[in-house]
Design an enzyme around this catalytic site. Sequence first.
Site, PDB file in Angstrom:
ATOM      1  N   PRO A   1      -2.506  -5.904  11.757  1.00 45.73           N
ATOM      2  CA  PRO A   1      -2.248  -5.485  13.145  1.00 45.73           C
ATOM      3  C   PRO A   1      -3.526  -5.316  13.972  1.00 45.73           C
ATOM      4  CG  PRO A   1      -2.040  -3.610  11.655  1.00 45.73           C
ATOM      5  CD  PRO A   1      -2.231  -4.816  10.794  1.00 45.73           C
TER       6      PRO A   1
ATOM      7  N   GLU B   1      -8.772  -7.678  -0.351  1.00 46.16           N
ATOM      8  CA  GLU B   1      -8.288  -8.203   0.938  1.00 46.16           C
ATOM      9  C   GLU B   1      -9.105  -9.433   1.356  1.00 46.16           C
ATOM     10  OE1 GLU B   1      -6.563  -5.835   4.392  1.00 46.16           O
ATOM     11  OE2 GLU B   1      -8.621  -6.167   5.078  1.00 46.16           O
TER      12      GLU B   1
ATOM     13  N   ASP C   1       0.837  -1.198   0.000  1.00 47.08           N
ATOM     14  CA  ASP C   1       0.000   0.000   0.000  1.00 47.08           C
ATOM     15  C   ASP C   1       0.868   1.242   0.000  1.00 47.08           C
ATOM     16  OD1 ASP C   1      -2.467  -1.142  -0.086  1.00 47.08           O
ATOM     17  OD2 ASP C   1      -3.093  -0.516   1.924  1.00 47.08           O
TER      18      ASP C   1
HETATM   19  N1  UDP Z   1      -5.492   3.491  -3.844  1.00 49.43           N
HETATM   20  C1  UDP Z   1      -5.165   4.546  -4.691  1.00 49.43           C
HETATM   21  N2  UDP Z   1      -6.078   5.531  -4.898  1.00 49.43           N
HETATM   22  C2  UDP Z   1      -7.309   5.526  -4.285  1.00 49.43           C
HETATM   23  C3  UDP Z   1      -7.628   4.472  -3.431  1.00 49.43           C
HETATM   24  C4  UDP Z   1      -6.684   3.459  -3.226  1.00 49.43           C
HETATM   25  O1  UDP Z   1      -4.071   4.600  -5.252  1.00 49.43           O
HETATM   26  O2  UDP Z   1      -8.093   6.468  -4.509  1.00 49.43           O
HETATM   27  C5  UDP Z   1      -4.492   2.409  -3.637  1.00 49.43           C
HETATM   28  C6  UDP Z   1      -3.350   2.860  -2.737  1.00 49.43           C
HETATM   29  O3  UDP Z   1      -2.165   2.183  -3.120  1.00 49.43           O
HETATM   30  C7  UDP Z   1      -3.777   2.410  -1.380  1.00 49.43           C
HETATM   31  C8  UDP Z   1      -4.467   1.096  -1.705  1.00 49.43           C
HETATM   32  O4  UDP Z   1      -5.099   1.324  -2.974  1.00 49.43           O
HETATM   33  O5  UDP Z   1      -2.667   2.256  -0.523  1.00 49.43           O
HETATM   34  C9  UDP Z   1      -5.496   0.638  -0.677  1.00 49.43           C
HETATM   35  O6  UDP Z   1      -6.490   1.602  -0.494  1.00 49.43           O
HETATM   36  P1  UDP Z   1      -6.812   2.234   0.931  1.00 49.43           P
HETATM   37  O7  UDP Z   1      -5.536   2.646   1.580  1.00 49.43           O
HETATM   38  O8  UDP Z   1      -7.835   3.303   0.761  1.00 49.43           O
HETATM   39  O9  UDP Z   1      -7.428   1.030   1.687  1.00 49.43           O
HETATM   40  P2  UDP Z   1      -7.345   0.756   3.252  1.00 49.43           P
HETATM   41  O10 UDP Z   1      -6.090  -0.013   3.429  1.00 49.43           O
HETATM   42  O11 UDP Z   1      -7.304   2.082   3.948  1.00 49.43           O
HETATM   43  O12 UDP Z   1      -8.587  -0.018   3.515  1.00 49.43           O
END
Ligand code: UDP
Length: 359
Positions: free
Chosen positions: A239, A308, A216
């Site tokens: 985590p 996920e 991410d």
């Molecule tokens: N991502 C992105 N643009 C967006 C939404 C998501 O590039 O508008 C990519 C980015 O790499 C991010 C990953 O998708 O780290 C996972 O999304 P997000 O962090 O929103 O998910 P979370 O882990 O918070 O549920």
Amino acid sequence: MHALNGKTVTVILLTALMLGVLYCYISQTFRFVVSFQEEQETDDSSFRSSASVVLKTHVFHLVAPDQNMWDYRHLQYKQPSIVEGRTDVVTVTPWLAPVVWEGTFNPVLLDSIYQQQNISVAATVFAVGKYIMFLKNFLETAEQHFFVGFRVHIYVFTDQPNEVPQVKMADGRKVMVRSVPSSNRWQEISARRMELIQTLIEEELLKTTDYIFCLDVDSKFHGRWGAESLGGLVAVIHPGYYWDSRSKFPYERRPQSRAYVAPEEGDFYYCGGAFGGSLQEVHLLAKTCRLNFENDAVEGIEAAWQEESHLNRYMWINKPSKVLSPEYLWQDFKSRNREIHIIRFSGVVKNYADIRPNV
Ligand code: UDP
């Protein structure tokens, strides 16, 4: 009496010999059938045909180098023990995969083994829309902590290639930029990652790269992430849930979805924000999760946590050969738990309303 005994002995010996010959014949035939079936399965699988992958064995053959060519002494390091070490955490899964925690490995020894193999490591990271703002920090800290001293290519997928920051990188390390369309649904951006990872492996990495990690972008490295993380299929424990019982994990709970995990099933809850392994394993994972995600979509269902959820279902069936502790993906908003001796990689605090294209 003697003659009779002699005859009896001869008969017994002959019978034993015949039985031996028969056993060898049957076991050889059995082995042949098994390997023939394995080959058939391998040939039939579209994974093999699309990627024509040959499994490498170097993961299982670990050679510690001579420290100095002239005096032939081997690398010196602390004596390992099987009766002393970390007792506050579990360091092996029930299927005997290591769980990597600080204090369970020797970084110098591991680096010396894998540097000799001259491995090359790829990382993928997506920075679409406003998430581009996280990229600089991600890349700069990766340069400080991620496989330092190894050949590393970081593949940045973005809709704004001109905004990718220039980060000075050591020899053998590079940022590779790939354009992707933007989207007005974050769920779609998140979900398309598997498809792009699959294609990247098939079209670019197979001949050049040994391992891949998919990470991410809204995260930063704080400590070493190196050769201790290498394995066939590598998962990171989330985590947020590792003290909870499996029935509380946020798996997809609707049986209609291909990501479904029943309340009494599941090993751990793994992160979608960090996973990896050998190219072959990650290719199969990405391909399977993408297919399941797309088939769900045809039936009008989207798993609770998109890829996920599919990843968690995949890892329940296909057990990871190495499990990384939550040191490998912490969350900045959480205070550090006692068993976490070092935070290596951590998600930054963010305001979803500001950065996501939709709610
Ligand atoms: N991502 C992105 N643009 C967006 C939404 C998501 O590039 O508008 C990519 C980015 O790499 C991010 C990953 O998708 O780290 C996972 O999304 P997000 O962090 O929103 O998910 P979370 O882990 O918070 O549920």
